[in-house]
Each structure stands twice: as structure tokens, then as C-alpha cells.
Design a protein around this motif. Structure first.
Motif: not given
Length: 548
Positions: A227-247
Motif C-alpha cells: 500500500l502506497v499513499n503517495h501517488g508519485e511513488m505508486l506510479k514507480t512501484y507499478k512501473s517496477i511491476a512491469n518487469s518482474l514476474p511475480n509483482l
């Protein structure tokens, strides 16, 4: 092998058999398995027995769609070097966000360590390898550009410090020991800005998600969330999820969305990680669709295990007001423990500089510490034009250098342009866009950011504008915080459960917290310009008294 060996081959039985006769077999190498289909996929590894390892990959159903291989070797390779280069490749591949990686977390976390001639392998040789990959059109972006991306800085594969590894393993052990026990269990991670909380959390969540797919793990088949309350940080985590199999993006949410979803379905999550829990609400907020009294408490109720990142010095709103006592009141109702991060990981500042900043955000003004331009620059500016030019110069030299300001200027979410310090700085500010991160966008050098655009992010150099709410009390020789001049109206929303005296104290605390957040964004430098004349003159006087 007298120099870098870089071989590109098809990924098949014949080419692997031919590898046995080459100098690359029975020698430390790094390899990349990949394809260039519509959705490109890659796997990055290292081994000392290339033929055997590649045969195993050929038999692995997960690798059946990979068609190409790149082998990277050098006569001076040893296992520390190959591990180092493998980790670097994974981090930069994640940052480029072109390939879906098949890599999953290792059993043990990679820990930062020094070894003989590390600079040669980690920097010089790795740059040569990356340039060769660019020539082969396997990758496209430069290392310099990728290093400045927050997706790179928050990569779950970044090497962790010994303290981070120790805490990560302690939390994983806590999860394994408590996941099947009744009740709600809480572990909180405390640390100041720049102590590596989000990097640790990113690594931890990726490992937990990998373990949820591991049939031999105590944490298999668990339903986990970050859970990420900060919108800018949430975008970063979702970008990381594009690259890794279990995210998966569905497991990355804002706190209110999680609470409301769990309430609707009646489900209980297994492990929930909360980044920057100091931003959680501590009162009802109908505007944000939160209809309870405390977000953390509601998250804990809906989770078997809650892992909380917390820093009371980054609380920025009255409706999210936290202190350590309030946190303890919540967590002590459950099976809770606390771990602390204490090492400054972001700023290359010496202890005297960190001491100066920490005293400043406690309203105390010290003479500036001795200059040490090799590692970190702390500069005070008299002229606004010189201040802007200095940040622009750093941005041209190393990139990712930005100007930010205390929230002392009007800003509305109506699409209009609002200006910072029209009589001096005179720059537009606080623009946001769902499609890109403010600090990384090239045009943001022409704007001023706020705490809401940079909290949690790294900059190479940060220029901090101290607006009208930050002045100087000459009698007490300390900062004077004028809360009436602070323009973040959302930060000062009234609360009926607090006295007027307490609200007054919290308002000052929030402004000081915002200064703390802004001043600790820069890796290599902090430049300060005060719009208040009294404060600017006092800072310039302290600059003249800088330790020799």
C-alpha cells in the motif's frame, strides 16, 4: 581470455554443446537469455559451469520462449565480480522497462560489500558491457539516464546494506513464524528520511511475492499487498511491476482503496506492507472516501501481518497527524515489534552537514560546516538568479537536479498555472501528471516542485526555496515559523478532537517536517534560498562564519 569476451548465440542444444569447447566453460561468466517478441522476455544469470547451467535452462519450461543467448566473460572475472555484474544488469534492465524479466529473488539477499578492484568491475568494465549491449540493440538507453530514474533507485534487486539485510531477514522470519498464528501481527520499520526504507520495502515485497509462488515456502499461496499513499511513488512501484514476474499491479494499491475493497469482499489479506505510513489518515475523510477513524488500524484489522514503514518527521497534514506515542497506542493492541534503520543511505553528506540540517529543522541555526565539495555541497544563496542558475548548471552536468519550495504559494487543482515568489524566483510550480513522474520529466527543471511531487524520491542536487512562512527570530536566534503564511490548506484541516493549542503546535511541526523532507532529497548537494530577508541575511552571516 585477455579482455572482455562478448558472445551472442542462439539458445539451443547445438550452441550449448559448442560452448563446452570454448574458454567460457568452467569459468565465471554472466549470461543473458532473451527474446525480441511482441512482449520481450529475458533472464539474467551468472555461473562457473556454463554448459551444465544452460542445459538446465533448456529443460526449464519457463525458458522455452527464450531464443537468444549472450555470454559475457573476462579473464579477471571471479564470483564476486560476476555476482556484481549480474545484479547491475538486472537493476538496469528493470530501469529500462523493456523486458519482462524471469528472475526471482535469491534465497539470500545481496549485501553491499567491497572486494579487490570492485571499481574496475562495477564501473569501468560494466560500462563496456552495457555499451556492447547497446551496439547489439539488446538495450537502448544510457547508464547515466537510467541511473537517474526512480525505478532504478527503488529496484528490488539493489544491493542492501548489512543493516538492511539484517532487518529484511528478521521481517521474513517474523512473517514465517506468525503467518499461521491467530490474531493480527504488526512489525514497524522506523527511520529518518534517506535511511533506505522504501528500497528495503521494495526488496522485501518482491521476495514475499516470489515466496508466495514457491511450493517449498511457508509463505506459498498467500494474498499480499503493498500500500502506497503517495501517488508519485505508486506510479514507480507499478512501473517496477512491469518487469518482474511475480509483482502484479492489482497488489499495489492506495490504503483507502485496500480498506474499502476488503470491507466489500469480507476478505482478510495475508501480508500487507505499508510504505510511508506517516501519511495515513488519523481521522475520517469523506473527501477521500475514508469513513473510519484511523487508516492504520483498519489496515491491521484486515491483515494477518502488517509491515509498516514509519517516520514521524514526515507527517505533513493534521488529518494524518502521527507521533510515536500514537503509533504505539495502535500497534500495542496487537502482536507488534519495531525495528529501526539508522544509516543515511541517500545523502553523501558528512556527519557535520547532517547535524546542521537536523538542527535547522528543529529551528536551531548553526554556523555552516566545513566545505567538502568532493562528496556533498551545502550552499546558501543571496541572489535568486544565482540560485536558479546553479541548479540549472548541475542539471546540465549530472541531470536530476530540481528546485522545490515550502508550500507558501497558492496552488489549486484547476489546471491553471500558479507562480512561486513572483517578485524573485517567479517560476510555475507543483504541476502533476498521471503519466510521468515530476522529477524525471525534462521540463520540470523549468518548474518548482513541492513536498507532494518529491517526497520519497532522490535528486542529485536539490534547490530548496524557503518561502514566507520560514523567517528568523533575532531575539531567540532561531527560526520563526509563521503558520498563517503557509498555503497548503489541506494540511491544516481542522480537527474537533484536538485543542487549539495543540493544533497550533502541530501546524508548526508540519511546516518543519516539510522542510526536513525537502532538504533531504539531494544525494550530492543542497542549495538554499530564503525569500524572507531576515532569514536570508542570517544564513549568509552563518555562511561567512563557516568552519575553516
Amino acid at each position: 581470455m585477455s579482455e572482455l569476451v562478448f558472445e551472442k548465440r542462439d539458445f539451443n542444444q547445438e550452441q550449448i554443446f559448442a560452448l563446452k569447447a570454448s574458454k567460457l566453460d568452467n569459468h565465471p561468466i554472466v549470461y543473458i537469455l532473451y527474446n525480441e517478441k511482441k512482449e520481450p522476455t529475458a533472464y539474467i544469470g551468472q555461473t562457473v559451469q556454463a554448459t551444465r547451467r544452460l542445459k538446465n535452462h533448456l529443460r526449464d519450461k519457463k525458458r522455452k520462449n527464450l531464443t537468444q543467448t549472450i555470454f559475457i566473460g573476462h579473464e579477471r572475472f571471479h564470483q564476486s565480480a560476476s555476482y556484481n555484474i549480474e545484479t547491475n544488469l538486472i537493476n538496469y534492465f528493470i530501469a529500462e522497462n523493456h523486458y519482462q524479466l524471469q528472475n526471482v529473488s535469491q534465497t539470500r539477499s545481496r549485501e553491499m560489500h567491497h572486494y579487490y578492484q570492485k571499481e574496475f568491475y562495477n564501473e569501468h568494465l560494466f560500462e563496456e558491457i552495457w555499451n556492447q549491449l547497446r551496439k547489439e540493440n539488446v538495450v537502448s538507453d544510457t547508464l547515466e539516464n537510467l541511473r537517474n530514474k526512480d525505478i532504478y533507485k527503488l529496484s528490488p534487486y539493489k544491493e542492501l546494506s548489512p543493516q538492511q539485510v539484517e532487518i529484511k531477514n528478521e521481517i521474513l522470519d517474523f512473517c514465517k513464524a506468525h503467518i499461521e498464528k491467530p490474531g493480527n501481527h504488526v512489525i514497524s520499520i522506523e527511520g529518518d528520511a534517506g535511511t533506505g526504507k522504501s528500497v528495503l520495502l521494495s526488496s522485501l515485497f518482491n521476495t514475499i511475492q516470489d515466496l508466495s509462488k514457491d511450493e517449498n515456502s511457508h509463505l506459498k499461496n498467500k494474498n499480499n499487498y503493498l500500500l502506497v499513499n503517495h501517488g508519485e511513488m505508486l506510479k514507480t512501484y507499478k512501473s517496477i511491476a512491469n518487469s518482474l514476474p511475480n509483482l502484479k499491479k492489482k497488489n499495489l494499491m492506495k490504503p483507502t482503496s485496500f480498506i474499502n475493497q476488503m470491507s466489500k469482499t469480507g476478505e482478510t489479506a495475508d501480508i500487507v506492507l505499508v510504505d510511508e505510513a506517516h501519511l495515513l489518515l488519523t481521522k475520517e475523510d469523506r473527501y477521500n472516501n475514508f469513513h473510519y477513524q484511523n487508516q492504520l488500524e483498519e489496515i491491521i484489522k484486515r491483515s494477518r501481518i502488517t509491515i509498516v514503514i514509519f517516520d514521524p518527521k514526515q507527517v505533513l497534514k493534521i488529518k494524518s497527524y502521527w507521533n510515536e506515542r500514537l503509533l504505539e497506542e495502535i500497534t500495542n493492541q496487537y502482536h507488534a515489534k519495531t525495528v529501526k534503520l539508522t544509516e543515511q543511505m541517500r545523502m553523501n553528506a558528512n556527519p557535520d552537514t547532517l547535524k546542521w540540517i537536523n538542527h535547522f529543522v528543529s529551528k536551531q541555526l548553526l554556523p555552516l560546516p566545513q566545505e567538502n565539495n568532493d562528496t556533498f555541497q551545502l550552499k546558501i544563496f543571496e541572489d535568486h538568479a544565482d540560485f536558479k542558475a546553479a541548479i540549472e548548471k548541475k542539471n546540465n552536468e549530472v541531470g536530476l537536479s530540481r528546485i522545490v519550495s515550502t508550500f507558501d504559494y497558492i496552488h489549486k487543482k484547476d489546471g491553471a498555472t500558479y507562480m512561486v515568489d513572483e517578485e524573485g524566483i517567479n517560476m510555475p510550480w507543483n504541476s502533476t501528471n498521471d503519466k510521468w513522474t515530476w522529477a524525471e520529466h525534462a521540463d520540470s527543471i523549468k518548474e518548482v516542485g513541492s513536498i507532494y511531487t518529491v517526497q520519497g524520491f532522490d535528486l542529485n542536487y536539490v534547490g530548496v526555496i524557503l518561502g514566507p512562512s520560514v523567517s528568523y527570530d533575532s531575539e531567540k536566534d532561531e527560526l520563526f515559523i509563521d503558520t498563517a503564511k503557509y498555503k497548503d490548506t489541506g494540511a491544516f484541516t481542522k480537527r474537533d478532537d484536538m485543542s487549539a493549542e495543540k493544533i497550533k503546535k502541530i501546524k508548526e511541526e508540519i511546516i518543519l517536517n516539510s522542510i526536513n523532507v525537502l532538504m533531504k532529497r539531494g544525494i550530492n548537494g543542497l542549495y538554499i534560498y530564503a525569500t524572507d530577508v531576515k532569514l536570508r541575511n542570517r544564513l549568509l552571516e552563518l555562511k561567512r562564519r563557516r568552519k575553516k
